[in-house]
Write a protein that holds these residues in place. Structure first.
Motif, PDB file in Angstrom:
ATOM      1  N   ALA A 138       0.703  -1.099   0.015  1.00 33.21           N
ATOM      2  CA  ALA A 138      -0.075   0.000  -0.190  1.00 33.21           C
ATOM      3  C   ALA A 138       0.809   1.406   0.057  1.00 33.21           C
ATOM      4  O   ALA A 138       1.542   1.260   0.892  1.00 33.21           O
ATOM      5  CB  ALA A 138      -0.782   0.066   1.281  1.00 33.21           C
ATOM      6  N   PHE A 139       0.967   1.927  -0.980  1.00 33.75           N
ATOM      7  CA  PHE A 139       1.698   3.069  -1.267  1.00 33.75           C
ATOM      8  C   PHE A 139       1.061   4.322  -0.527  1.00 33.75           C
ATOM      9  O   PHE A 139      -0.094   4.394  -0.606  1.00 33.75           O
ATOM     10  CB  PHE A 139       2.094   3.510  -2.906  1.00 33.75           C
ATOM     11  N   THR A 140       2.089   5.285  -0.253  1.00 28.74           N
ATOM     12  CA  THR A 140       1.637   6.649   0.020  1.00 28.74           C
ATOM     13  C   THR A 140       2.089   7.681  -1.121  1.00 28.74           C
ATOM     14  O   THR A 140       2.845   7.311  -1.932  1.00 28.74           O
ATOM     15  CB  THR A 140       2.053   7.160   1.516  1.00 28.74           C
ATOM     16  N   LEU A 141       1.615   8.774  -0.888  1.00 33.88           N
ATOM     17  CA  LEU A 141       2.062  10.014  -1.645  1.00 33.88           C
ATOM     18  C   LEU A 141       2.178   9.643  -3.248  1.00 33.88           C
ATOM     19  O   LEU A 141       3.155  10.125  -4.046  1.00 33.88           O
ATOM     20  CB  LEU A 141       3.584  10.523  -1.141  1.00 33.88           C
ATOM     21  N   GLU A 142       0.843   9.040  -3.917  1.00 30.58           N
ATOM     22  CA  GLU A 142       0.977   8.798  -5.249  1.00 30.58           C
ATOM     23  C   GLU A 142       0.360  10.070  -6.007  1.00 30.58           C
ATOM     24  O   GLU A 142       0.778  10.394  -7.014  1.00 30.58           O
ATOM     25  CB  GLU A 142       0.134   7.647  -5.658  1.00 30.58           C
ATOM     26  N   GLU A 143      -0.374  10.691  -5.212  1.00 31.95           N
ATOM     27  CA  GLU A 143      -1.257  11.883  -5.708  1.00 31.95           C
ATOM     28  C   GLU A 143      -0.476  13.214  -5.951  1.00 31.95           C
ATOM     29  O   GLU A 143       0.586  13.499  -5.345  1.00 31.95           O
ATOM     30  CB  GLU A 143      -2.488  12.130  -5.039  1.00 31.95           C
ATOM     31  N   PRO A 144      -0.724  14.236  -6.788  1.00 27.64           N
ATOM     32  CA  PRO A 144      -0.279  15.633  -6.704  1.00 27.64           C
ATOM     33  C   PRO A 144      -0.217  15.956  -5.300  1.00 27.64           C
ATOM     34  O   PRO A 144      -1.131  15.912  -4.510  1.00 27.64           O
ATOM     35  CB  PRO A 144      -1.099  16.441  -7.500  1.00 27.64           C
ATOM     36  N   PRO A 145       0.699  16.972  -4.832  1.00 33.58           N
ATOM     37  CA  PRO A 145       1.763  17.400  -5.605  1.00 33.58           C
ATOM     38  C   PRO A 145       2.957  16.322  -5.675  1.00 33.58           C
ATOM     39  O   PRO A 145       4.044  16.855  -6.277  1.00 33.58           O
ATOM     40  CB  PRO A 145       2.194  18.746  -4.573  1.00 33.58           C
ATOM     41  N   TYR A 146       2.948  15.248  -5.630  1.00 38.65           N
ATOM     42  CA  TYR A 146       4.206  14.311  -5.396  1.00 38.65           C
ATOM     43  C   TYR A 146       4.079  13.368  -6.436  1.00 38.65           C
ATOM     44  O   TYR A 146       5.218  12.872  -6.660  1.00 38.65           O
ATOM     45  CB  TYR A 146       4.069  13.455  -4.155  1.00 38.65           C
ATOM     46  N   PHE A 147       3.216  13.392  -7.353  1.00 36.71           N
ATOM     47  CA  PHE A 147       3.189  12.502  -8.533  1.00 36.71           C
ATOM     48  C   PHE A 147       4.278  12.653  -9.498  1.00 36.71           C
ATOM     49  O   PHE A 147       4.549  13.828  -9.740  1.00 36.71           O
ATOM     50  CB  PHE A 147       1.924  12.650  -9.342  1.00 36.71           C
ATOM     51  N   ARG A 148       4.993  11.739 -10.096  1.00 35.61           N
ATOM     52  CA  ARG A 148       6.052  11.993 -11.050  1.00 35.61           C
ATOM     53  C   ARG A 148       7.449  12.544 -10.233  1.00 35.61           C
ATOM     54  O   ARG A 148       8.222  12.940 -10.841  1.00 35.61           O
ATOM     55  CB  ARG A 148       5.857  12.561 -12.386  1.00 35.61           C
ATOM     56  N   THR A 149       7.306  12.304  -8.946  1.00 38.12           N
ATOM     57  CA  THR A 149       8.558  12.779  -8.158  1.00 38.12           C
ATOM     58  C   THR A 149       9.425  11.659  -7.467  1.00 38.12           C
ATOM     59  O   THR A 149       8.747  10.508  -7.355  1.00 38.12           O
ATOM     60  CB  THR A 149       8.353  13.782  -7.062  1.00 38.12           C
ATOM     61  N   GLU A 150      10.388  11.828  -6.960  1.00 43.39           N
ATOM     62  CA  GLU A 150      11.098  10.841  -6.013  1.00 43.39           C
ATOM     63  C   GLU A 150      10.540  10.535  -4.764  1.00 43.39           C
ATOM     64  O   GLU A 150      10.811   9.664  -3.948  1.00 43.39           O
ATOM     65  CB  GLU A 150      12.654  11.129  -6.032  1.00 43.39           C
ATOM     66  N   HIS A 151       9.360  11.472  -4.406  1.00 44.89           N
ATOM     67  CA  HIS A 151       8.687  11.273  -3.054  1.00 44.89           C
ATOM     68  C   HIS A 151       7.592  10.498  -3.178  1.00 44.89           C
ATOM     69  O   HIS A 151       7.116  10.150  -2.175  1.00 44.89           O
ATOM     70  CB  HIS A 151       8.319  12.778  -2.751  1.00 44.89           C
ATOM     71  N   MET A 152       6.965   9.785  -4.248  1.00 42.41           N
ATOM     72  CA  MET A 152       6.294   8.790  -4.424  1.00 42.41           C
ATOM     73  C   MET A 152       6.381   7.466  -3.685  1.00 42.41           C
ATOM     74  O   MET A 152       7.654   7.083  -3.808  1.00 42.41           O
ATOM     75  CB  MET A 152       5.748   8.509  -5.881  1.00 42.41           C
ATOM     76  N   GLY A 153       5.691   7.018  -2.826  1.00 44.32           N
ATOM     77  CA  GLY A 153       5.983   5.847  -2.122  1.00 44.32           C
ATOM     78  C   GLY A 153       6.371   4.608  -2.998  1.00 44.32           C
ATOM     79  O   GLY A 153       7.206   3.766  -2.749  1.00 44.32           O
ATOM     80  N   SER A 154       5.615   4.446  -4.252  1.00 41.22           N
ATOM     81  CA  SER A 154       5.948   3.623  -5.271  1.00 41.22           C
ATOM     82  C   SER A 154       7.493   3.782  -5.644  1.00 41.22           C
ATOM     83  O   SER A 154       8.147   2.833  -5.897  1.00 41.22           O
ATOM     84  CB  SER A 154       5.163   3.507  -6.308  1.00 41.22           C
ATOM     85  N   TYR A 155       8.133   5.136  -5.978  1.00 41.37           N
ATOM     86  CA  TYR A 155       9.159   5.290  -6.306  1.00 41.37           C
ATOM     87  C   TYR A 155      10.340   4.859  -5.375  1.00 41.37           C
ATOM     88  O   TYR A 155      11.364   4.163  -5.586  1.00 41.37           O
ATOM     89  CB  TYR A 155       9.520   6.584  -6.619  1.00 41.37           C
ATOM     90  N   VAL A 156      10.063   5.095  -4.089  1.00 36.66           N
ATOM     91  CA  VAL A 156      10.871   4.972  -2.963  1.00 36.66           C
ATOM     92  C   VAL A 156      10.987   3.196  -2.914  1.00 36.66           C
ATOM     93  O   VAL A 156      12.016   2.607  -2.654  1.00 36.66           O
ATOM     94  CB  VAL A 156      10.287   5.341  -1.499  1.00 36.66           C
ATOM     95  N   HIS A 157       9.837   2.474  -2.750  1.00 37.35           N
ATOM     96  CA  HIS A 157       9.631   0.905  -3.088  1.00 37.35           C
ATOM     97  C   HIS A 157      10.458   0.369  -4.234  1.00 37.35           C
ATOM     98  O   HIS A 157      11.352  -0.637  -3.903  1.00 37.35           O
ATOM     99  CB  HIS A 157       8.138   0.587  -2.818  1.00 37.35           C
ATOM    100  N   ALA A 158      10.163   0.950  -5.309  1.00 35.40           N
ATOM    101  CA  ALA A 158      10.904   0.478  -6.458  1.00 35.40           C
ATOM    102  C   ALA A 158      12.196   0.523  -6.391  1.00 35.40           C
ATOM    103  O   ALA A 158      13.141  -0.327  -6.726  1.00 35.40           O
ATOM    104  CB  ALA A 158      10.452   1.008  -7.760  1.00 35.40           C
ATOM    105  N   LYS A 159      12.910   1.453  -6.040  1.00 31.39           N
ATOM    106  CA  LYS A 159      14.288   1.980  -5.830  1.00 31.39           C
ATOM    107  C   LYS A 159      15.025   1.173  -5.028  1.00 31.39           C
ATOM    108  O   LYS A 159      16.118   0.713  -4.905  1.00 31.39           O
ATOM    109  CB  LYS A 159      14.430   3.406  -5.536  1.00 31.39           C
ATOM    110  N   SER A 160      14.239   0.684  -3.787  1.00 34.66           N
ATOM    111  CA  SER A 160      14.807  -0.098  -2.740  1.00 34.66           C
ATOM    112  C   SER A 160      14.914  -1.589  -3.339  1.00 34.66           C
ATOM    113  O   SER A 160      15.834  -2.136  -3.129  1.00 34.66           O
ATOM    114  CB  SER A 160      13.869  -0.097  -1.560  1.00 34.66           C
TER     115      SER A 160
END
Length: 305
Positions: A138-160
């Protein structure tokens, strides 16, 4: 004899895989996630964290491997919630959905519906013997203003996953799976000509990926369609097509993983998108349950062969 044994095996497997998504539980979860004192967005961090706690508590009913993946943005701590089935060293499938909303609205379809899908999948997966690991996230921060940024929960997870060299078979983003309509002209498209191919009724679920979808997406899509749980269409198009990367799967693409989105097509169908009218009362719970059934059956076929 061999044909009879094969038939019996397939029959038993179909029975074994038969999902039984609980519509009563779906309604309960939707109410708990959407009918809250404040809205689950970054401006209401306590509410956002309360939903993360709710998700974790429910996951723990079905798996002993549940954890927060915490990270900071501008001094505030945000949390992904990870629930695992299978052993650590197995090849991994990621199934994710975001629990935050855009602004001040309940976000029933976007994306409480996807999160409830994860909760029901956890219940269905409990006790299953798998030859691959499944992580429900379950991801956090998918929505604007963080969409397409490195702050998206999914970005953090995928990077890990990439940093730790985890063997990932593929990723599924469960993004808005609750809105359906049998009315004429209830379905729109980014390209008008698509209506001739897919019809003008919003009565189906879509499996979305790029033209270079990869083996995982091909196999999952095949199993999902074979389950025949719900009317299904596939959209495979260039990433430049508007909407095709409008969810958490985009970050897994960027890190080189085979990934896809399961969706009711969002704003191309649901006119409540990012509005206060996106409430659980507008959702088709029966067909939403069938989507979850299809995901579960496809996952079992991928992890029991």
């Amino acid at each position: 004899m061999m044909k009879i044994l094969t038939f019996l095996w397939l029959s038993l497997f179909s029975f074994y895989c038969a999902a039984n998504t609980d519509t009563t539980a779906i309604k309960k979860h939707l109410k708990s996630i959407t009918k809250t004192a404040s809205y689950r967005n970054p401006e209401n961090l306590n509410q956002l964290n309360a939903i993360a706690d709710y998700i974790k508590k429910d996951f723990l009913k079905y798996s002993g491997k549940v954890s927060f993946q915490e990270y900071k943005v501008e001094g505030k701590t945000y949390k992904n919630v990870v629930c695992s089935f299978g052993t650590e060293n197995q090849q991994r499938i990621i199934v994710g959905a975001h629990y935050d909303v855009c602004g001040d609205q309940e976000g029933a379809d976007d994306n409480a519906s996807g999160v409830v899908g994860l909760l029901e999948l956890a219940r269905l997966l409990k006790g299953q013997k798998l030859n691959k690991r499944i992580d429900l996230v379950a991801f956090t921060l998918e929505e604007p203003p963080y969409f397409r940024t490195e702050h998206m929960g999914s970005y953090v997870h995928a990077k890990s996953l990439k940093n730790n060299k985890v063997d990932v078979l593929g990723m599924i983003s469960v993004e808005m799976i609750g809105y359906f309509s049998d009315k004429e002209n209830s379905q729109n498209y980014p390209v008008a000509a698509m209506s001739k191919m897919y019809g003008n009724k919003g009565d189906y679920i879509t499996l979305v990926s790029t033209n270079e979808k990869g083996k995982f997406v091909e196999e999952f899509s095949q199993h999902f369609k074979q389950a025949k749980a719900v009317k299904t269409e596939e959209f495979n198009a260039p990433r430049s097509l508007p909407g095709i990367d409008f969810s958490d799967h985009l970050n897994y693409w960027d890190f080189g993983y085979s990934a896809m989105m399961i969706t009711d097509t969002s704003f191309y169908r649901n006119k409540n998108y990012h509005k206060k009218t996106d409430t659980m009362e507008t959702l088709d719970i029966r067909r939403m349950a069938k989507v979850i059934d299809g995901i579960y059956i496809a996952l079992l076929k991928l992890t029991k062969k």
